[in-house]
Design a protein around this motif. Structure first.
Motif, PDB file in Angstrom:
ATOM      1  N   ARG A   1       0.830  -1.191   0.000  1.00 43.45           N
ATOM      2  CA  ARG A   1       0.000   0.000   0.000  1.00 43.45           C
ATOM      3  C   ARG A   1       0.876   1.257   0.000  1.00 43.45           C
ATOM      4  O   ARG A   1       0.615   2.197  -0.750  1.00 43.45           O
ATOM      5  N   SER A   2       1.921   1.275   0.825  1.00 43.24           N
ATOM      6  CA  SER A   2       2.780   2.463   0.859  1.00 43.24           C
ATOM      7  C   SER A   2       3.524   2.623  -0.471  1.00 43.24           C
ATOM      8  O   SER A   2       3.687   3.744  -0.962  1.00 43.24           O
TER       9      SER A   2
ATOM     10  N   ALA B   1       4.020   5.521  -5.605  1.00 46.91           N
ATOM     11  CA  ALA B   1       3.958   5.471  -7.066  1.00 46.91           C
ATOM     12  C   ALA B   1       2.881   6.418  -7.592  1.00 46.91           C
ATOM     13  O   ALA B   1       3.091   7.122  -8.583  1.00 46.91           O
ATOM     14  N   LEU B   2       1.722   6.452  -6.922  1.00 52.34           N
ATOM     15  CA  LEU B   2       0.645   7.357  -7.346  1.00 52.34           C
ATOM     16  C   LEU B   2       1.068   8.826  -7.199  1.00 52.34           C
ATOM     17  O   LEU B   2       0.754   9.654  -8.057  1.00 52.34           O
TER      18      LEU B   2
ATOM     19  N   GLY C   1       1.390  11.508 -10.216  1.00 53.74           N
ATOM     20  CA  GLY C   1       0.738  12.818 -10.161  1.00 53.74           C
ATOM     21  C   GLY C   1       1.720  13.932 -10.473  1.00 53.74           C
ATOM     22  O   GLY C   1       1.402  14.865 -11.223  1.00 53.74           O
ATOM     23  N   ASN C   2       2.934  13.852  -9.904  1.00 46.31           N
ATOM     24  CA  ASN C   2       3.964  14.854 -10.185  1.00 46.31           C
ATOM     25  C   ASN C   2       4.348  14.852 -11.657  1.00 46.31           C
ATOM     26  O   ASN C   2       4.522  15.913 -12.260  1.00 46.31           O
ATOM     27  N   LEU C   3       4.479  13.674 -12.222  1.00 46.05           N
ATOM     28  CA  LEU C   3       4.816  13.574 -13.649  1.00 46.05           C
ATOM     29  C   LEU C   3       3.710  14.163 -14.512  1.00 46.05           C
ATOM     30  O   LEU C   3       3.988  14.858 -15.505  1.00 46.05           O
ATOM     31  N   ASN C   4       2.480  13.908 -14.162  1.00 49.57           N
ATOM     32  CA  ASN C   4       1.358  14.463 -14.936  1.00 49.57           C
ATOM     33  C   ASN C   4       1.360  15.987 -14.894  1.00 49.57           C
ATOM     34  O   ASN C   4       1.146  16.647 -15.917  1.00 49.57           O
TER      35      ASN C   4
END
Length: 181
Positions: free
Chosen positions: A113-114, A119-120, A124-127
């Motif tokens: 989960r961590s 990764a999420l 988000g930063n990459l997006n």
């Protein structure tokens, strides 16, 4: 034979066998854990009780003869005691293994989960970065200067104003005419 096996043999529930033993005050042997251990005689007596109940006699009216009621409980043999101890130890080990397996799985789920959350966040930063780059590219293609370029021009203009000589700021920068040169 234990209570579950006797119940299965008689075709009744586990609690029914226990109820018959207590209400009819049967003397039945017990193992070290206090569970009933039925002998062949006990099973035949239970079969007789079941037959009487099937014939319509109610449980309170069933009478056992004195020898079946007050028979001393058989003493467990050394081999049975050793077997019971081994079974008890195996049960404890199985519970311990199950508990540890559950703990390992829980730990792994927390780790996954961590990792997924990290990764999420990275995605988000990459997006956001991709959106910034796409907007800059679109501004360059349309000829509209980006905020970055505007900021740079404002900074350059401010620097040019600061570099004016103090004497010129007082007199307004007099231009030389061709006659003065």
């Amino acid at each position: 034979m234990n209570t579950s096996a006797a119940a299965k043999l008689l075709g009744v529930s586990h609690s029914t066998v226990q109820r018959w033993v207590t209400q009819l005050e049967m003397e039945v042997g017990r193992n070290q854990q206090g569970h009933y251990q039925f002998s062949e005689e006990d099973i035949s007596l239970l079969k007789d009780i079941k037959k009487q109940l099937d014939d319509g006699v109610i449980l309170q009216k069933i009478v056992l003869d004195d020898k079946s009621k007050k028979r001393p409980a058989p003493k467990p043999s050394v081999q049975n005691e050793t077997l019971d101890k081994m079974v008890e130890k195996m049960d404890r080990l199985e519970r311990t293994i199950e508990t540890k397996a559950d703990d390992v799985v829980s730990y792994q789920l927390i780790q996954y989960r961590s990792e997924m959350e990290e990764a999420l966040a990275a995605i988000g930063n990459l997006n956001r970065r991709i959106e910034e780059l796409e907007s800059r590219l679109a501004e360059q293609e349309t000829g509209t200067p980006s905020d970055y370029l505007l900021a740079m021009e404002e900074t350059a203009a401010a620097k040019k104003q600061k570099k004016k000589h103090p004497f010129r700021s007082l007199f307004g920068g007099v231009k030389k005419t061709p006659l003065q040169s």
